[in-house]
Motif scaffolding. Structure first.
Motif, PDB file in Angstrom:
ATOM      1  N   THR A 640     -44.274  -7.960  52.677  1.00  0.00           N
ATOM      2  CA  THR A 640     -43.856  -9.054  53.564  1.00  0.00           C
ATOM      3  C   THR A 640     -43.085 -10.130  52.794  1.00  0.00           C
ATOM      4  OG1 THR A 640     -46.034 -10.062  53.220  1.00  0.00           O
ATOM      5  CG2 THR A 640     -45.750  -8.707  55.187  1.00  0.00           C
ATOM      6  N   ARG A 644     -39.260 -11.287  53.587  1.00  0.00           N
ATOM      7  CA  ARG A 644     -38.963 -12.705  53.780  1.00  0.00           C
ATOM      8  C   ARG A 644     -37.876 -13.170  52.804  1.00  0.00           C
ATOM      9  NH1 ARG A 644     -43.485 -14.731  52.286  1.00  0.00           N
ATOM     10  NH2 ARG A 644     -44.560 -14.016  54.166  1.00  0.00           N
ATOM     11  N   THR A 645     -37.939 -12.667  51.567  1.00  0.00           N
ATOM     12  CA  THR A 645     -36.940 -13.041  50.563  1.00  0.00           C
ATOM     13  C   THR A 645     -35.551 -12.567  50.963  1.00  0.00           C
ATOM     14  OG1 THR A 645     -38.600 -12.954  48.799  1.00  0.00           O
ATOM     15  CG2 THR A 645     -36.293 -12.806  48.129  1.00  0.00           C
ATOM     16  N   LYS A 647     -34.502 -12.013  53.989  1.00  0.00           N
ATOM     17  CA  LYS A 647     -34.075 -12.855  55.107  1.00  0.00           C
ATOM     18  C   LYS A 647     -33.531 -14.192  54.605  1.00  0.00           C
ATOM     19  CE  LYS A 647     -37.183 -11.220  58.777  1.00  0.00           C
ATOM     20  NZ  LYS A 647     -38.292 -11.617  59.677  1.00  0.00           N
ATOM     21  N   GLU A 648     -34.226 -14.795  53.663  1.00  0.00           N
ATOM     22  CA  GLU A 648     -33.784 -16.085  53.130  1.00  0.00           C
ATOM     23  C   GLU A 648     -32.439 -15.968  52.428  1.00  0.00           C
ATOM     24  OE1 GLU A 648     -36.916 -17.319  50.591  1.00  0.00           O
ATOM     25  OE2 GLU A 648     -38.338 -17.755  52.218  1.00  0.00           O
TER      26      GLU A 648
END
Length: 711
Positions: A640, A644-645, A647-648
């Motif tokens: 996860t 998330r990384t 996406k950022e």
């Protein structure tokens, strides 16, 4: 059901025109249906396990007792001669080693012979390897001996050696006949030697139970944490401890055996404190045995391709030394320590001491793991060499039963041994019938020959043990080559070896496993992350730092991250990407905001002009690229934090007008991205099957946007 539009993208950009679509054809991949119902899976497995048919019963019996598979197919004329020859030769080597290693395990010589006898027969029934030799292994004997000494101290037995004239084994025999509730009589009848084998047999039983449980629950994967470099370093480190424990016999010193942390150093300190008590007869005997054994072993190694069988120098040394000690009356005249009486026959079976199990249960864990790891690795190595297969879980059953069943017959822990396996293979072994022949020869020794070794000096047995450590100690010669091949493996070897030698064998194994896992974590925490360049006239992209003459596409940066992307290395991923591209989106946005504020302030004070134009130029300064392609071919999985990384990164670069494309993601990574809602409708984050396609798409899209802008 989700469909992957995968050659060029998972989602198509809605603004692409027909010309662009014709250049980038999509290929739809429909994922396989997966039954994720745990209930259905459990029911299916239960039906499979509980169903009973004659065919399944037959398969189970033949699987659990492999001897029923290969014995009916045994080719008598083709196999028998080689099996008999190798079996006899291994027995000739094993008899003196069994007697010698008994001292290492803190046991009487007869128990070493028992152990070798039963191990060969039981592995004959349960084993799947045709070549390995199962019996006494020096490192396991050392680990058993350390626990035996500790428990003898706890029980309050005198640590001084027992009188060799006493009939050894009689106490154990009587103890087996004493009623369990008569603890006082049992204490009187069970002397130190009897208690030592009780401890050894109990720990062997527990280790065997652990190994059978590993086979039942199919946890053979535990052995993957014991790499070749770790096992090699552990064996070499333990060899120093073995050598140290035998040094007192070489000098004829009567000192207690040290155990626990730092036992190697404390033992040498005791030896030097008592060096003035050296028995000259034992010292001279030891030197003479070294002068005979080492050159002959080297000759065996050097001419092994020419010799049909190795020279049985150990047996010759034992026979000659026994005769010299007997007729020279070395014990009576010079006080040499001898093996003493070795009884013939077998003692009646006796169960382990259940009261000892809490004391030794923890110590049996590393013994069980080392035993099955060495056995499985040797089995697979020789199976691969000779073109057949072995079953790792069945090997765990086999070595487990080689410990459980003999523990009722006064035996201690066994495993496969490399040196004897090599001899067995090189002398014509074809099946485990060779192991049965070895056990029959040892049976002959047990029934007839054993008492003849009464006058054998213990220093001779110590010399045999030390000389057999040559292979492990010679690993230092391989260090330069190992360092050239892998520096990480070399460091693992050195750390495990040092911890096993200078701390303790059990802690050394634990240190080696933990250090190996840390090395894996560190290598994924700071992985290689190069920029890639295009190999001319191909569709291949390789590292710019590793190869010359690579080309880059204008406006496109290709970045490869060579590790899984998860919580440990997510910050490393971002910082390396920013460093390699030379652009940190946060800094760019901060610089733009700062410049915009400066412009606004200048306008307010009426000092526009040149400075304002400079600030505007800074705000609109191009970055040098418009697309980043991330090559995910080496990213095995995402967690996860990794999703998330990504996406950022995509969001941050998107805010400064740089698009991020992903290429060469494996199905696991694609699935994680879909579940993590990485792709949303209307976003132009695309997924490509190759870096080349992603770069072509980026160049085509930029050209298309440039054309629209000119219009």
């Amino acid at each position: 059901m989700a469909e992957f539009n995968c050659v060029n993208s998972v989602t198509e950009m809605p603004e692409r025109d027909d010309a662009e679509r014709s250049l980038h054809h999509a290929m739809f991949l429909e994922p396989q249906e997966k039954n994720r119902s745990m209930k259905a899976l459990v029911v299916k497995q239960a039906k499979k396990a509980c169903s009973c048919t004659p065919a399944k019963v037959k398969d189970f019996v033949f699987s659990f007792f492999p001897v029923f598979q290969w014995l009916p197919k045994y080719k008598l004329r083709e196999y028998l001669l080689g099996d008999i020859m190798s079996g006899v030769i291994v027995a000739v080597l094993l008899v003196p080693q069994s007697i010698a290693y008994s001292l290492l395990a803190g046991q009487e010589p007869i128990y070493g012979l028992y152990t070798s006898f039963f191990a060969g027969i039981i592995y004959f029934i349960f084993g799947t390897s045709r070549h390995i030799s199962v019996g006494i292994f020096g490192v396991l004997c050392l680990m058993v001996g350390q626990v035996v000494d500790r428990e003898i101290q706890r029980a309050g037995y005198d640590l001084e050696p027992a009188d060799p004239d006493v009939l050894r084994g009689t106490a154990a025999y009587l103890n087996a006949t004493v009623l369990p509730e008569n603890r006082t009589l049992q204490k009187l009848l069970c002397d130190k030697n009897c208690y030592a084998i009780t401890v050894g047999a109990t720990m062997t039983f527990i280790a065997g139970v652990y190994q059978v449980a590993m086979g039942f629950f199919q946890v053979g994967f535990v052995s993957v944490y014991l790499s070749d470099s770790l096992l090699s370093g552990f064996v070499t480190g333990a060899s120093f401890t073995i050598l140290t424990s035998q040094a007192k016999y070489l000098l004829g010193l009567d000192i207690p055996r040290s155990s626990g942390i730092g036992s190697l150093i404390s033992t040498w300190m005791n030896i030097f404190r008592n060096i003035h008590k050296t028995n000259i007869c034992d010292l001279i005997t030891s030197l003479l045995c070294f002068l005979v054994l080492i050159p002959t072993k080297e000759l065996n190694e050097h001419f092994k391709s020419r010799l049909k069988a190795p020279i049985p120098v150990e047996l010759v040394v034992i026979v000659v030394a026994t005769l010299a000690s007997h007729f020279g009356k070395l014990r009576e005249t010079y006080g040499s320590s001898v093996a003493g009486h070795i009884p013939t026959g077998f003692l009646p079976p006796h169960p382990p001491d259940w009261n000892l199990i809490p004391n030794v249960a923890l110590d049996a864990i590393p013994i069980a793991i080392i035993g099955f790891a060495i056995t499985v690795s040797l089995s697979e190595m020789f199976a691969k060499k000779h073109g057949y297969s072995v079953r790792a879980n069945q090997e765990m059953y086999a070595i487990g039963f080689c410990n459980i069943i003999p523990s009722f017959f006064y035996c201690f822990t066994t495993s496969a041994a490399l040196a004897k396996t090599l001899v067995k293979e090189s002398t014509g072994c074809r099946t485990q019938m060779s192991g049965m022949v070895t056990s029959l020869v040892i049976l002959l020794v047990l029934l007839v020959i054993a008492p003849l070794f009464y006058s054998l000096q213990k220093c001779v047995l110590a010399v045999i043990t030390i000389v057999n450590l040559r292979g492990a100690l010679q690993k230092f010669r391989d260090l330069p080559k190992m360092w050239h091949l892998s520096r990480v493996d070399t460091v693992i070897w050195l750390v495990t070896m040092a911890a096993s030698a200078f701390i303790s064998t059990e802690i050394g194994l634990l240190v080696g496993v933990c250090f190996s896992m840390l090395c894996v974590i560190f290598r994924t925490q700071r992985p290689e992350a190069p920029l890639l360049g295009w190999v001319a006239e191909s569709e291949t992209y390789e590292s710019l730092s590793a190869y010359k003459n690579l080309q880059t596409k204008p406006g496109v940066v290709v970045f490869r991250f060579e590790a899984p992307l998860y919580y440990i290395n997510k910050e490393c991923f971002k910082s390396t990407l920013y460093k390699q591209t030379g652009v940190n989106p946060a800094w760019v946005k901060a610089a733009k905001k700062k410049a915009a504020k400066r412009m606004l302030k200048e306008k307010e004070v009426g000092s526009g002009g040149n400075q304002t134009s400079i600030s505007m130029d800074f705000v609109s300064e191009p970055l040098g690229f418009h697309t980043i392609v991330i090559d995910c071919c080496a990213v095995q999985f995402l967690d996860t934090a990794g999703i998330r990384t990504l996406k950022e990164v995509c969001k941050d670069y998107g805010e400064i007008d740089v698009q991020v494309l992903l290429a060469q993601c494996n199905p696991s990574v694609r699935s994680s991205l879909i579940r993590g809602e990485f792709f949303k409708e209307g976003e132009d984050h695309l997924l490509f099957h190759s870096v080349h396609q992603a770069v072509d798409f980026a160049l085509g899209a930029q050209g298309h946007h440039g054309t629209n802008a000119s219009k």
